[in-house]
Write an enzyme that holds these catalytic residues in place. Structure first.
Site: not given
Length: 332
Positions: A204, A209, A221
């Site tokens: 992701d 992030n 994350d």
């Protein structure tokens, strides 16, 4: 954990503090909730020390083995001096705690802002770190965490949305006509890509992030880390029109290939991955709608306009699937 309307109903302040103290910390009672929808994340004050960030995993989303693989991967990256924020090994000797039915981890508190991907140097540096991250990710596969299943996921999530009545009735004919065509063109693009190596990924890797502060970059994350094609960690960093994205992609690859070769045919997977992300995002919101946080923070999801806009976006995706893949400037 006792039965409740929602699993996080049982995560009271006392339960949270008891969990932190069960891991060997002495909390000072200060708790500050941070933005997080899938999990619950808090800044927790610690006696005579800096605050820490405590993450309580959503019950039943990941198994213990899957979370432990996330932690192992994070620690591998950290040991290789890849700039990630890995879970802290707590005073009790583990990076994954359990208390009152909740699995939790703690992290050092770090600050920063999203990278400016309009800067070519920033993209080059991001590419370098991703190339090194994927070298670590290629050492062995995940055994417990899922791999990307693009076609299966599109079929499964579309079926979930229609079966549970999320698609407004007046939009169902358009939805039922579009989705099979979309899936078939995604399948063709995946066939065009041919055999693709998969590695352990961040999963992701968008700008939100990644933290940048005083020239230092940190990937955060890894909750969605999984097995998949390298392009998944690259395409989310691209934005703008076709020319801008081609320029950005070229810079990313120049940095990436300083450390790791990139299979150019993975470009064919960008639009299927984009379709997959849009569909799974809608299904994620639908599955989480019983969590009180979701209607509060995503009120537009239950409105007709959201589904009309999603259909329009997916129609545009169908056109993108029929167009040539993104180019790499100067190399084709």
């Amino acid at each position: 954990m006792a039965d409740s309307a929602h699993p996080y109903d049982d995560l009271t302040p006392d339960t949270l503090l008891d969990a932190i103290e069960s891991a060997g910390y002495v909390a000072n009672g200060r708790i500050f909730p941070l933005n997080s929808y899938e999990n619950r994340v808090y800044q927790v004050g610690i006696e005579d020390d800096s605050p820490l960030i405590a993450k309580f995993y959503r019950p039943t989303r990941w198994t213990r083995e899957q979370i432990e693989e996330e932690h192992t991967f994070s620690h591998e990256l950290e040991a290789a001096e890849i700039p990630v924020i890995a879970p802290t090994v707590m005073p009790n000797g583990t990076s994954l705690g359990e208390h009152a039915g909740f699995l939790f981890a703690v992290f050092a508190q770090r600050g920063g802002q999203a990278p400016d991907t309009s800067e070519t140097d920033m993209l080059w540096r991001l590419g370098q770190w991703l190339g090194q991250m994927h070298n670590i990710g290629a050492r062995q596969p995940f055994r417990h965490r899922p791999a990307f299943d693009l076609i299966g996921g599109l079929v499964r999530e579309s079926d979930y949305l229609t079966r549970n009545g999320w698609i407004p009735e007046d939009l169902r004919p358009a939805w039922d006509s579009l989705i099979p065509d979309l899936i078939e063109h995604c399948r063709q693009r995946i066939d065009d890509a041919g055999p693709i190596e998969t590695v352990r990924l961040h999963g992701d890797c968008h700008g939100g992030n990644i933290l940048v502060r005083e020239e230092r970059m940190l990937f955060v994350d890894l909750d969605d880390c999984r097995q998949g094609p390298a392009i998944q960690d690259l395409w989310l960093l691209l934005n703008g029109d076709d020319t801008e994205r081609s320029q950005q992609f070229t810079e990313l690859l120049e940095g990436y290939e300083t450390f790791r070769d990139f299979n150019r045919r993975e470009r064919y997977l960008i639009e299927p991955l984009r379709c997959f992300r849009q569909m799974t995002h809608a299904a994620w919101l639908a599955r989480r709608w019983d969590d009180p946080a979701f209607p509060r923070f995503f009120p537009w999801f239950a409105r007709q306009r959201f589904w009309s806009d999603l259909l329009l976006s997916l129609r545009e995706q169908l056109g993108a699937l029929q167009a040539p893949p993104i180019n790499v400037i100067g190399q084709f």
